[in-house]
Design a protein around this motif. Structure first.
Motif, PDB file in Angstrom:
ATOM      1  N   PHE A 518       0.816  -1.208   0.000  1.00 15.81           N
ATOM      2  CA  PHE A 518       0.000   0.000   0.000  1.00 15.81           C
ATOM      3  C   PHE A 518       0.849   1.257   0.000  1.00 15.81           C
ATOM      4  CE2 PHE A 518      -2.457   3.346   2.131  1.00 15.81           C
ATOM      5  CZ  PHE A 518      -3.581   3.366   1.313  1.00 15.81           C
ATOM      6  N   GLU A 519       1.991   1.230   0.705  1.00 18.80           N
ATOM      7  CA  GLU A 519       2.792   2.440   0.867  1.00 18.80           C
ATOM      8  C   GLU A 519       3.583   2.792  -0.381  1.00 18.80           C
ATOM      9  OE1 GLU A 519       5.174   1.558   4.239  1.00 18.80           O
ATOM     10  OE2 GLU A 519       3.667   2.185   5.679  1.00 18.80           O
ATOM     11  N   ILE A 523      -1.053   0.525  -5.665  1.00 13.37           N
ATOM     12  CA  ILE A 523      -2.139  -0.386  -5.325  1.00 13.37           C
ATOM     13  C   ILE A 523      -3.381  -0.080  -6.141  1.00 13.37           C
ATOM     14  CG2 ILE A 523      -2.857   1.075  -3.403  1.00 13.37           C
ATOM     15  CD1 ILE A 523      -3.022  -2.768  -3.606  1.00 13.37           C
ATOM     16  N   VAL A 524      -3.590   1.185  -6.481  1.00  9.01           N
ATOM     17  CA  VAL A 524      -4.786   1.549  -7.246  1.00  9.01           C
ATOM     18  C   VAL A 524      -4.736   0.900  -8.630  1.00  9.01           C
ATOM     19  CG1 VAL A 524      -6.167   3.448  -8.140  1.00  9.01           C
ATOM     20  CG2 VAL A 524      -4.935   3.719  -5.989  1.00  9.01           C
ATOM     21  N   THR A 525      -3.580   0.949  -9.269  1.00 10.62           N
ATOM     22  CA  THR A 525      -3.434   0.317 -10.576  1.00 10.62           C
ATOM     23  C   THR A 525      -3.625  -1.188 -10.479  1.00 10.62           C
ATOM     24  OG1 THR A 525      -1.937   2.052 -11.330  1.00 10.62           O
ATOM     25  CG2 THR A 525      -1.882  -0.028 -12.525  1.00 10.62           C
ATOM     26  N   GLN A 526      -3.092  -1.797  -9.424  1.00 11.21           N
ATOM     27  CA  GLN A 526      -3.248  -3.243  -9.251  1.00 11.21           C
ATOM     28  C   GLN A 526      -4.718  -3.624  -9.137  1.00 11.21           C
ATOM     29  OE1 GLN A 526      -0.806  -5.315  -6.430  1.00 11.21           O
ATOM     30  NE2 GLN A 526       0.845  -3.837  -6.608  1.00 11.21           N
ATOM     31  N   VAL A 527      -5.462  -2.874  -8.346  1.00 12.97           N
ATOM     32  CA  VAL A 527      -6.888  -3.167  -8.187  1.00 12.97           C
ATOM     33  C   VAL A 527      -7.624  -2.951  -9.501  1.00 12.97           C
ATOM     34  CG1 VAL A 527      -9.006  -2.436  -7.033  1.00 12.97           C
ATOM     35  CG2 VAL A 527      -6.894  -2.690  -5.719  1.00 12.97           C
ATOM     36  N   ALA A 528      -7.315  -1.854 -10.188  1.00 11.98           N
ATOM     37  CA  ALA A 528      -7.986  -1.579 -11.467  1.00 11.98           C
ATOM     38  C   ALA A 528      -7.715  -2.690 -12.480  1.00 11.98           C
ATOM     39  CB  ALA A 528      -7.511  -0.228 -12.023  1.00 11.98           C
ATOM     40  N   GLU A 529      -6.475  -3.161 -12.551  1.00 19.07           N
ATOM     41  CA  GLU A 529      -6.144  -4.236 -13.477  1.00 19.07           C
ATOM     42  C   GLU A 529      -6.886  -5.521 -13.128  1.00 19.07           C
ATOM     43  OE1 GLU A 529      -1.939  -4.582 -13.261  1.00 19.07           O
ATOM     44  OE2 GLU A 529      -1.546  -2.946 -14.668  1.00 19.07           O
ATOM     45  N   ALA A 530      -6.909  -5.863 -11.825  1.00 22.64           N
ATOM     46  CA  ALA A 530      -7.587  -7.093 -11.403  1.00 22.64           C
ATOM     47  C   ALA A 530      -9.075  -7.043 -11.717  1.00 22.64           C
ATOM     48  CB  ALA A 530      -7.362  -7.319  -9.913  1.00 22.64           C
ATOM     49  N   LEU A 531      -9.701  -5.901 -11.477  1.00 23.06           N
ATOM     50  CA  LEU A 531     -11.126  -5.758 -11.789  1.00 23.06           C
ATOM     51  C   LEU A 531     -11.377  -5.832 -13.285  1.00 23.06           C
ATOM     52  CD1 LEU A 531     -12.003  -2.870  -9.298  1.00 23.06           C
ATOM     53  CD2 LEU A 531     -12.635  -5.273  -9.076  1.00 23.06           C
ATOM     54  N   SER A 532     -10.522  -5.185 -14.066  1.00 29.05           N
ATOM     55  CA  SER A 532     -10.697  -5.173 -15.519  1.00 29.05           C
ATOM     56  C   SER A 532     -10.522  -6.557 -16.118  1.00 29.05           C
ATOM     57  CB  SER A 532      -9.693  -4.201 -16.148  1.00 29.05           C
ATOM     58  OG  SER A 532      -9.743  -4.273 -17.558  1.00 29.05           O
ATOM     59  N   VAL A 533      -9.446  -7.251 -15.723  1.00 28.96           N
ATOM     60  CA  VAL A 533      -9.162  -8.561 -16.302  1.00 28.96           C
ATOM     61  C   VAL A 533     -10.205  -9.592 -15.887  1.00 28.96           C
ATOM     62  CG1 VAL A 533      -7.502 -10.467 -16.333  1.00 28.96           C
ATOM     63  CG2 VAL A 533      -6.696  -8.110 -16.518  1.00 28.96           C
ATOM     64  N   GLU A 547      -5.334   0.318  10.273  1.00 30.20           N
ATOM     65  CA  GLU A 547      -5.321   1.689  10.779  1.00 30.20           C
ATOM     66  C   GLU A 547      -3.901   2.225  10.904  1.00 30.20           C
ATOM     67  OE1 GLU A 547      -6.849   4.065  14.781  1.00 30.20           O
ATOM     68  OE2 GLU A 547      -6.853   1.889  14.714  1.00 30.20           O
ATOM     69  N   SER A 548      -2.978   1.425  11.457  1.00 30.36           N
ATOM     70  CA  SER A 548      -1.600   1.889  11.637  1.00 30.36           C
ATOM     71  C   SER A 548      -0.933   2.163  10.301  1.00 30.36           C
ATOM     72  CB  SER A 548      -0.798   0.844  12.419  1.00 30.36           C
ATOM     73  OG  SER A 548      -0.829  -0.409  11.764  1.00 30.36           O
ATOM     74  N   MET A 549      -1.298   1.391   9.260  1.00 27.92           N
ATOM     75  CA  MET A 549      -0.735   1.598   7.933  1.00 27.92           C
ATOM     76  C   MET A 549      -1.137   2.965   7.381  1.00 27.92           C
ATOM     77  SD  MET A 549      -1.485  -0.696   4.538  1.00 27.92           S
ATOM     78  CE  MET A 549      -1.681  -2.131   5.564  1.00 27.92           C
ATOM     79  N   LEU A 550      -2.391   3.349   7.592  1.00 23.45           N
ATOM     80  CA  LEU A 550      -2.875   4.632   7.087  1.00 23.45           C
ATOM     81  C   LEU A 550      -2.158   5.797   7.753  1.00 23.45           C
ATOM     82  CD1 LEU A 550      -6.731   4.039   7.025  1.00 23.45           C
ATOM     83  CD2 LEU A 550      -5.156   3.932   5.105  1.00 23.45           C
ATOM     84  N   MET A 551      -1.842   5.648   9.041  1.00 21.36           N
ATOM     85  CA  MET A 551      -1.314   6.767   9.792  1.00 21.36           C
ATOM     86  C   MET A 551       0.167   7.015   9.552  1.00 21.36           C
ATOM     87  SD  MET A 551      -3.913   7.988  11.037  1.00 21.36           S
ATOM     88  CE  MET A 551      -3.019   9.283  11.864  1.00 21.36           C
ATOM     89  N   ARG A 552       0.845   6.127   8.828  1.00 18.88           N
ATOM     90  CA  ARG A 552       2.261   6.382   8.542  1.00 18.88           C
ATOM     91  C   ARG A 552       2.418   7.572   7.608  1.00 18.88           C
ATOM     92  NH1 ARG A 552       3.696   0.130   7.505  1.00 18.88           N
ATOM     93  NH2 ARG A 552       3.711  -0.541   9.658  1.00 18.88           N
ATOM     94  N   ASN A 553       1.487   7.732   6.690  1.00 21.96           N
ATOM     95  CA  ASN A 553       1.523   8.873   5.768  1.00 21.96           C
ATOM     96  C   ASN A 553       0.078   9.231   5.442  1.00 21.96           C
ATOM     97  OD1 ASN A 553       1.946  10.767   3.782  1.00 21.96           O
ATOM     98  ND2 ASN A 553       3.609   9.636   2.805  1.00 21.96           N
ATOM     99  N   PRO A 554      -0.611   9.940   6.352  1.00 19.46           N
ATOM    100  CA  PRO A 554      -2.053  10.158   6.195  1.00 19.46           C
ATOM    101  C   PRO A 554      -2.447  10.829   4.884  1.00 19.46           C
ATOM    102  CG  PRO A 554      -1.316  10.783   8.394  1.00 19.46           C
ATOM    103  CD  PRO A 554      -0.079  10.522   7.590  1.00 19.46           C
ATOM    104  N   ALA A 559      -5.229  10.152  -0.350  1.00 18.68           N
ATOM    105  CA  ALA A 559      -5.272  10.298  -1.809  1.00 18.68           C
ATOM    106  C   ALA A 559      -5.493   8.946  -2.486  1.00 18.68           C
ATOM    107  CB  ALA A 559      -3.980  10.935  -2.308  1.00 18.68           C
ATOM    108  N   LYS A 560      -4.825   7.907  -1.998  1.00 17.66           N
ATOM    109  CA  LYS A 560      -5.002   6.581  -2.596  1.00 17.66           C
ATOM    110  C   LYS A 560      -6.407   6.048  -2.357  1.00 17.66           C
ATOM    111  CE  LYS A 560      -0.163   5.116  -2.582  1.00 17.66           C
ATOM    112  NZ  LYS A 560       0.855   4.199  -2.046  1.00 17.66           N
TER     113      LYS A 560
END
Length: 678
Positions: A518-519, A523-533, A547-554, A559-560
């Protein structure tokens, strides 16, 4: 459309088209058909996405999902009929008429030029010849270095990050022969090459002399703007023994001792002390640094490594030695009478990394694992001490970030086991030994199954079915997690579609994402590709982020998440309550759901004091328009309490264990037939 506009539309050389509300082609001019490889008299009425090469559809889908929000989008993709030609698509929405206007540009030549330029940059960066480019106009008395390649860093002893933007006097000292060279250059023509011997100064003030080829560059007004200085590898002079030792023992990126230099010093200390006093070796390995390199490029990666070296060096005791061992690994040798002192030094080094680093336009947060061995207790030679410190470091990294571990004899066997596990993991990926299990999620109001969470398992040939706790840490350490995580997203989407094609009603597919993915990764492109294919509708996909992952760079996280929501996907904050987010930050994240961590659910035992926090989380989520899922539900008491306080959904062993794909729907039918428990 007026007659004049119609004539312009038909006769312009720009490819133009009109799309309906479903982004289906309803009108196009002859230039558009030619650019797409169709006959001008053909009528092509199809969704724009179907006219594009499948490999390029993911960014197109992602852009189209944002069109209604932004009004204008731009993306690059190739037509399925013209796979050799890159097109830039500019699309503007007309909200009143429910249509969109398309302008397409063929950017193939620009792409080819960019590729050639990139190849030239790579060739220059990795050339054997040392190259400097100096900008002369801004500060002619002591001009700035505009560019230097890796070879120049190697021969000068300065890291690339130290050279860029530095005055040329840092290398040449503005000695008389350099000023003479400038005088010769001023009398030459644009592009004319002259040669001159120049004396260079290294960081330790030692010098070397080299024959340089100098090429002046002039602008259209005849002003001397730049000077290219090239020191050919074949013409470099033989170094004195001291200069050779410098090249062999120092790292060109950070200016620190390299592995060879550290081992040389370590051998010297051992010979000098002969077991009569103690010192410690601390090895530090940065977390996820290879992903930063991949995402931001090696130049910014080198800049970051140099900054890490500077920060570590600033916090060291005076007598300590710091080295870069290679890659993202650093080492410290320091006097240490016992484990406690060595541990304190290692903790100080890790704390020095906690403040964010700035590389280019990026703020980056780093962590590391540290391992310690002591002389003479853990070894009496450099190789053994480093090997034992490395074993302790790998144990630290397997136990979480910013962890320090001290070598014990038991770690020697663990090191061999870790190597074997690494080899087995790589083989497992190649032969597809990983499978997904799915745990149902229950609507607490109706008792019906509304979704599943996909969970990775390893079908080990000799150890049986392994849960993530047995291999995820090793996969992260071996840098295999990006491949595993990408596969989990893709296979989860494919399985959801298989169930739908088998006649089952759509249900939500929840997928966890790892922190490194995620960091750093897109990840957005990966999800878009998986949904499209796969063809899965985005509304049935739910990405779970801790939650802790989000707070490293809020800011970056928000934005993601916004981009994922623009795709139509759902986003859940996992393990909620275990991190440190504030309400103000929570409001910044445009998520759909909060998932209460199982540690809070476990405390539900009839005591109101122990469950007040869960009730507060549910109330907070509902006030923000979010739904709530509780995980780890195992008892009827927990189930009843969660229903009573208005929790929306739950999952846990009370309802179903994680199941293989072919067992999921029989379990769902069984759960749906069970009367709602009160």
């Amino acid at each position: 459309m007026s007659l004049r506009r119609w004539h312009f539309f038909q006769r312009t050389y720009e490819p133009l088209a009109v799309l309906d509300a479903d982004y289906r082609l309803i009108e196009a001019n002859p230039a558009f058909y030619r650019a797409m490889g169709y006959q001008t008299d053909q009528s092509v009425q199809a969704p724009l996405i179907e006219l594009l090469l499948p490999a390029d559809r993911a960014p197109a889908l992602q852009a189209l999902a944002q069109l209604k929000h932004h009004g204008h989008i731009c993306f690059q993709a190739r037509a399925i009929t013209m796979p050799q030609h890159w097109m830039q698509w500019l699309i503007s929405a007309d909200t009143e008429d429910g249509i969109a206007y398309v302008v397409a540009h063929d950017i193939t030549r620009q792409q080819q030029a960019d590729v050639r330029l990139s190849m030239l940059q790579v060739a220059l960066e990795y050339a054997a010849d040392a190259v400097l480019i100096v900008e002369l106009l801004t500060q002619p008395d002591d001009p700035k270095i505009l560019y230097s390649n890796a070879a120049m860093s190697a021969v000068s002893g300065y890291p690339t990050s130290a050279l860029h933007g530095a005055p040329i006097s840092m290398l040449t000292g503005l000695q008389a022969d350099y000023k003479t060279v400038c005088g010769h250059v001023g009398a030459t023509r644009n592009g004319e090459i002259i040669s001159h011997a120049i004396t260079f100064y290294r960081p330790d003030k030692s010098t070397y002399q080299a024959e340089c080829r100098l090429t002046p560059l002039y602008d259209n007004e005849g002003r001397l703007t730049h000077l290219v200085m090239l020191q050919q590898a074949s013409s470099r002079p033989l170094y004195h023994p001291a200069e050779l030792r410098y090249q062999i023992q120092y790292d060109q990126v950070t200016g620190l001792l390299n592995r060879s230099g550290l081992i040389n010093r370590l051998d010297g200390w051992i010979n000098e002390h002969n077991g009569k006093c103690s010192f410690a070796i601390c090895l530090f390995d940065l977390d996820r640094f290879n992903r930063i390199n991949d995402a931001l490029g090696h130049n910014l990666g080198d800049e970051l490594l140099a900054a890490v070296g500077d920060r570590l060096r600033a916090g060291l005791p005076h007598e300590a030695l710091l080295a870069r061992m290679g890659g993202d690994e650093f080492a410290v040798i320091t006097s240490a009478a016992d484990d406690l002192y060595a541990y304190q030094i290692a903790r100080q080094m890790l704390q020095a990394l906690e403040q964010p680093f700035v590389a280019g336009e990026h703020r980056l947060y780093l962590s590391a694992g540290a391992g310690i061995s002591l002389y003479p207790r853990d070894g009496d030679d450099a190789g053994t001490l480093l090997k034992h410190a490395d074993s302790a470091m790998h144990l630290a990294k397997s136990q979480g970030r910013n962890t320090v571990r001290i070598f014990t004899p038991e770690l020697a066997g663990a090191s061999q086991a870790r190597l074997e596990l690494d080899m087995q993991l790589r083989h497992a990926i190649e032969v597809e030994e990983f499978v997904l299990y799915y745990q149902p999620q229950i609507d607490l109001r109706t008792g019906k199954v509304v979704g599943v969470e996909s969970l990775i398992r390893w079908q080990h040939p000799s150890r049986g079915l392994l849960t993530p706790g047995a291999f995820i840490a090793a996969a992260e350490e071996s840098h295999l997690m990006p491949r595993l995580a990408r596969w989990v997203i893709q296979e989860s989407c494919r399985q959801a579609v298989r169930w739908q094609k088998a006649g089952h009603p759509p249900i939500r597919m929840a997928v966890n994402v790892s922190a490194p993915q995620f960091e750093v990764d897109d990840i957005v492109t990966q999800v878009a590709e998986a949904l499209s294919v796969s063809g899965l509708a985005p509304c049935w996909f739910d990405l779970e982020i801790t939650e802790s992952m989000l707070m490293r760079n809020p800011e970056d996280s928000a934005a993601k998440i916004a981009r994922l929501r623009a795709l139509g996907a759902r986003v859940t904050i996992d393990d909620f309550g275990t991190g440190y987010s504030s309400l103000a930050y929570l409001q910044q994240f445009p998520v759909d759901t909060l998932k209460i961590d199982r540690s809070f659910v476990r405390e539900i035992n009839g005591d109101e004091n122990d469950t007040a926090l869960i009730q507060a989380i549910v109330g907070l989520a509902h006030s923000l328009g979010l739904s709530v899922v509780a995980e780890g539900v195992e008892t009827p008491l927990q189930h009843a309490y969660l229903r009573e306080i208005g929790c929306d959904e739950a999952q846990g062993y009370l309802f179903a264990y994680p199941l293989p794909a072919d067992h999921v729907w029989p379990a769902i039918r069984h759960l749906d037939q069970i009367p709602l428990r009160v």
